[in-house]
Motif scaffolding. Structure first.
Motif, PDB file in Angstrom:
ATOM      1  N   LYS A 146     -15.613 -14.740  37.145  1.00 17.26           N
ATOM      2  CA  LYS A 146     -16.771 -14.185  36.438  1.00 17.26           C
ATOM      3  C   LYS A 146     -17.366 -13.020  37.235  1.00 17.26           C
ATOM      4  CE  LYS A 146     -17.941 -18.470  34.152  1.00 17.26           C
ATOM      5  NZ  LYS A 146     -18.087 -18.278  32.757  1.00 17.26           N
ATOM      6  N   ASN A 147     -17.882 -12.021  36.506  1.00 17.77           N
ATOM      7  CA  ASN A 147     -18.403 -10.827  37.165  1.00 17.77           C
ATOM      8  C   ASN A 147     -19.545 -11.113  38.123  1.00 17.77           C
ATOM      9  OD1 ASN A 147     -16.585  -8.974  36.188  1.00 17.77           O
ATOM     10  ND2 ASN A 147     -17.764  -8.552  34.353  1.00 17.77           N
ATOM     11  N   GLU A 148     -20.447 -12.048  37.758  1.00 17.94           N
ATOM     12  CA  GLU A 148     -21.559 -12.339  38.670  1.00 17.94           C
ATOM     13  C   GLU A 148     -21.054 -12.946  39.973  1.00 17.94           C
ATOM     14  OE1 GLU A 148     -21.471 -15.527  35.404  1.00 17.94           O
ATOM     15  OE2 GLU A 148     -21.534 -13.350  35.435  1.00 17.94           O
ATOM     16  N   HIS A 149     -19.972 -13.740  39.906  1.00 18.42           N
ATOM     17  CA  HIS A 149     -19.387 -14.303  41.127  1.00 18.42           C
ATOM     18  C   HIS A 149     -18.673 -13.213  41.934  1.00 18.42           C
ATOM     19  CE1 HIS A 149     -19.334 -18.280  38.738  1.00 18.42           C
ATOM     20  NE2 HIS A 149     -20.441 -18.195  39.443  1.00 18.42           N
ATOM     21  N   LEU A 150     -18.035 -12.281  41.240  1.00 13.41           N
ATOM     22  CA  LEU A 150     -17.389 -11.161  41.916  1.00 13.41           C
ATOM     23  C   LEU A 150     -18.424 -10.314  42.644  1.00 13.41           C
ATOM     24  CD1 LEU A 150     -14.914  -9.387  42.531  1.00 13.41           C
ATOM     25  CD2 LEU A 150     -15.292  -8.271  40.326  1.00 13.41           C
ATOM     26  N   LEU A 151     -19.535 -10.045  41.998  1.00 11.06           N
ATOM     27  CA  LEU A 151     -20.602  -9.260  42.606  1.00 11.06           C
ATOM     28  C   LEU A 151     -21.168  -9.973  43.833  1.00 11.06           C
ATOM     29  CD1 LEU A 151     -22.341  -6.741  42.514  1.00 11.06           C
ATOM     30  CD2 LEU A 151     -23.839  -7.895  40.887  1.00 11.06           C
ATOM     31  N   GLN A 152     -21.412 -11.262  43.726  1.00  8.50           N
ATOM     32  CA  GLN A 152     -21.909 -12.044  44.872  1.00  8.50           C
ATOM     33  C   GLN A 152     -20.904 -12.020  46.023  1.00  8.50           C
ATOM     34  OE1 GLN A 152     -22.630 -15.876  43.142  1.00  8.50           O
ATOM     35  NE2 GLN A 152     -24.566 -15.265  42.187  1.00  8.50           N
ATOM     36  N   TRP A 153     -19.623 -12.186  45.696  1.00 12.58           N
ATOM     37  CA  TRP A 153     -18.581 -12.163  46.718  1.00 12.58           C
ATOM     38  C   TRP A 153     -18.560 -10.813  47.433  1.00 12.58           C
ATOM     39  CZ3 TRP A 153     -14.243  -9.048  47.122  1.00 12.58           C
ATOM     40  CH2 TRP A 153     -13.339  -9.413  48.119  1.00 12.58           C
ATOM     41  N   ALA A 154     -18.629  -9.727  46.662  1.00  9.93           N
ATOM     42  CA  ALA A 154     -18.594  -8.381  47.239  1.00  9.93           C
ATOM     43  C   ALA A 154     -19.802  -8.131  48.131  1.00  9.93           C
ATOM     44  CB  ALA A 154     -18.530  -7.332  46.126  1.00  9.93           C
ATOM     45  N   GLN A 155     -20.979  -8.590  47.705  1.00  9.36           N
ATOM     46  CA  GLN A 155     -22.179  -8.420  48.525  1.00  9.36           C
ATOM     47  C   GLN A 155     -22.063  -9.195  49.830  1.00  9.36           C
ATOM     48  OE1 GLN A 155     -24.975  -9.579  45.455  1.00  9.36           O
ATOM     49  NE2 GLN A 155     -25.679  -7.479  45.235  1.00  9.36           N
ATOM     50  N   LYS A 156     -21.524 -10.398  49.754  1.00  7.32           N
ATOM     51  CA  LYS A 156     -21.344 -11.221  50.957  1.00  7.32           C
ATOM     52  C   LYS A 156     -20.307 -10.588  51.884  1.00  7.32           C
ATOM     53  CE  LYS A 156     -20.000 -15.828  52.449  1.00  7.32           C
ATOM     54  NZ  LYS A 156     -19.347 -17.061  52.057  1.00  7.32           N
ATOM     55  N   GLU A 157     -19.211 -10.100  51.319  1.00  4.33           N
ATOM     56  CA  GLU A 157     -18.108  -9.537  52.091  1.00  4.33           C
ATOM     57  C   GLU A 157     -18.467  -8.198  52.734  1.00  4.33           C
ATOM     58  OE1 GLU A 157     -14.049  -9.997  53.321  1.00  4.33           O
ATOM     59  OE2 GLU A 157     -15.328 -11.401  52.257  1.00  4.33           O
ATOM     60  N   TYR A 158     -19.202  -7.339  52.008  1.00  4.52           N
ATOM     61  CA  TYR A 158     -19.459  -5.972  52.459  1.00  4.52           C
ATOM     62  C   TYR A 158     -20.925  -5.652  52.731  1.00  4.52           C
ATOM     63  CZ  TYR A 158     -14.628  -5.421  51.310  1.00  4.52           C
ATOM     64  OH  TYR A 158     -13.270  -5.583  51.283  1.00  4.52           O
ATOM     65  N   GLY A 159     -21.834  -6.586  52.424  1.00  3.07           N
ATOM     66  CA  GLY A 159     -23.244  -6.376  52.723  1.00  3.07           C
ATOM     67  C   GLY A 159     -23.999  -5.591  51.674  1.00  3.07           C
ATOM     68  N   ALA A 160     -23.304  -4.806  50.878  1.00  9.09           N
ATOM     69  CA  ALA A 160     -23.973  -4.011  49.843  1.00  9.09           C
ATOM     70  C   ALA A 160     -22.949  -3.617  48.771  1.00  9.09           C
ATOM     71  CB  ALA A 160     -24.582  -2.751  50.440  1.00  9.09           C
ATOM     72  N   VAL A 161     -23.453  -3.436  47.577  1.00  3.10           N
ATOM     73  CA  VAL A 161     -22.649  -2.907  46.479  1.00  3.10           C
ATOM     74  C   VAL A 161     -23.425  -1.728  45.928  1.00  3.10           C
ATOM     75  CG1 VAL A 161     -21.719  -3.365  44.178  1.00  3.10           C
ATOM     76  CG2 VAL A 161     -21.611  -5.146  45.936  1.00  3.10           C
ATOM     77  N   THR A 162     -22.816  -0.555  45.922  1.00  2.44           N
ATOM     78  CA  THR A 162     -23.536   0.634  45.458  1.00  2.44           C
ATOM     79  C   THR A 162     -23.318   0.922  43.983  1.00  2.44           C
ATOM     80  OG1 THR A 162     -21.719   2.037  46.189  1.00  2.44           O
ATOM     81  CG2 THR A 162     -23.544   1.717  47.733  1.00  2.44           C
ATOM     82  N   SER A 163     -22.252   0.342  43.418  1.00  3.58           N
ATOM     83  CA  SER A 163     -21.982   0.574  42.009  1.00  3.58           C
ATOM     84  C   SER A 163     -21.167  -0.586  41.471  1.00  3.58           C
ATOM     85  CB  SER A 163     -21.212   1.892  41.834  1.00  3.58           C
ATOM     86  OG  SER A 163     -20.894   2.095  40.483  1.00  3.58           O
ATOM     87  N   PHE A 164     -21.493  -1.009  40.252  1.00  2.00           N
ATOM     88  CA  PHE A 164     -20.741  -2.076  39.589  1.00  2.00           C
ATOM     89  C   PHE A 164     -20.616  -1.690  38.128  1.00  2.00           C
ATOM     90  CE2 PHE A 164     -20.072  -5.998  37.335  1.00  2.00           C
ATOM     91  CZ  PHE A 164     -19.240  -6.734  38.171  1.00  2.00           C
ATOM     92  N   THR A 165     -19.404  -1.605  37.641  1.00  2.00           N
ATOM     93  CA  THR A 165     -19.171  -1.206  36.259  1.00  2.00           C
ATOM     94  C   THR A 165     -18.225  -2.189  35.598  1.00  2.00           C
ATOM     95  OG1 THR A 165     -19.409   1.115  36.882  1.00  2.00           O
ATOM     96  CG2 THR A 165     -18.356   0.660  34.773  1.00  2.00           C
ATOM     97  N   GLU A 166     -18.586  -2.618  34.391  1.00  2.00           N
ATOM     98  CA  GLU A 166     -17.718  -3.486  33.614  1.00  2.00           C
ATOM     99  C   GLU A 166     -17.366  -2.764  32.322  1.00  2.00           C
ATOM    100  OE1 GLU A 166     -17.696  -7.798  31.306  1.00  2.00           O
ATOM    101  OE2 GLU A 166     -19.531  -7.066  32.198  1.00  2.00           O
ATOM    102  N   LEU A 167     -16.074  -2.673  32.038  1.00  2.00           N
ATOM    103  CA  LEU A 167     -15.610  -2.032  30.817  1.00  2.00           C
ATOM    104  C   LEU A 167     -14.644  -2.971  30.121  1.00  2.00           C
ATOM    105  CD1 LEU A 167     -14.858   1.402  32.443  1.00  2.00           C
ATOM    106  CD2 LEU A 167     -16.785   0.893  30.966  1.00  2.00           C
ATOM    107  N   LYS A 168     -14.756  -3.069  28.822  1.00  2.00           N
ATOM    108  CA  LYS A 168     -13.851  -3.925  28.056  1.00  2.00           C
ATOM    109  C   LYS A 168     -12.511  -3.242  27.824  1.00  2.00           C
ATOM    110  CE  LYS A 168     -16.739  -7.319  27.475  1.00  2.00           C
ATOM    111  NZ  LYS A 168     -16.617  -8.502  28.280  1.00  2.00           N
ATOM    112  N   VAL A 169     -12.538  -1.988  27.395  1.00  2.00           N
ATOM    113  CA  VAL A 169     -11.315  -1.224  27.151  1.00  2.00           C
ATOM    114  C   VAL A 169     -11.578   0.214  27.598  1.00  2.00           C
ATOM    115  CG1 VAL A 169      -9.703  -0.378  25.405  1.00  2.00           C
ATOM    116  CG2 VAL A 169     -10.714  -2.639  25.143  1.00  2.00           C
TER     117      VAL A 169
END
Length: 107
Positions: free
Chosen positions: A74-97
């Motif tokens: 799930k995207n929210e889990h991916l975002l949490q993982w990225a924040q934990k792994e790298y300390g910050a996320v500067t951009s997050f984009t979700e596209l269907k197609v």
């Protein structure tokens, strides 16, 4: 999917390391097109299992790293993982197609 990377307008040439998490439920070929990114700077592309990154001709690929990774589903889990792994996320984009994704990098 073609990933277009350009620096923001206030930056003439982007000269900082970058990390991208390129996640897809199906394996993809990510084609990278870049403009005004300095050569020799570390850039890491983590891709979902079965996916690959194709670089344009030139020396950009010499300083870029690609690694397959199992991402949270799930995207929210991916975002949490990225924040934990790298300390910050500067951009997050979700596209269907999409066939083209345009990302401005910079400060």
């Amino acid at each position: 999917v073609t990933l277009h990377l350009n620096p923001i307008s206030s930056v003439h040439i982007h000269q900082k390391p970058l990390v991208f998490l390129l996640n897809s439920p199906l394996p993809l070929v990510w084609k990278l097109k870049t403009e005004r990114l300095a050569p020799g700077i570390r850039r890491v592309f983590f891709v979902s299992l079965g996916s690959v990154v194709q670089f344009e001709k030139g020396n950009f690929s010499l300083s870029a790293e690609t690694e397959e990774k199992f991402f949270p589903e799930k995207n929210e889990h991916l975002l949490q993982w990225a924040q934990k792994e790298y300390g910050a996320v500067t951009s997050f984009t979700e596209l269907k197609v999409s066939r083209n994704i345009y990302i401005k990098v910079g400060e």
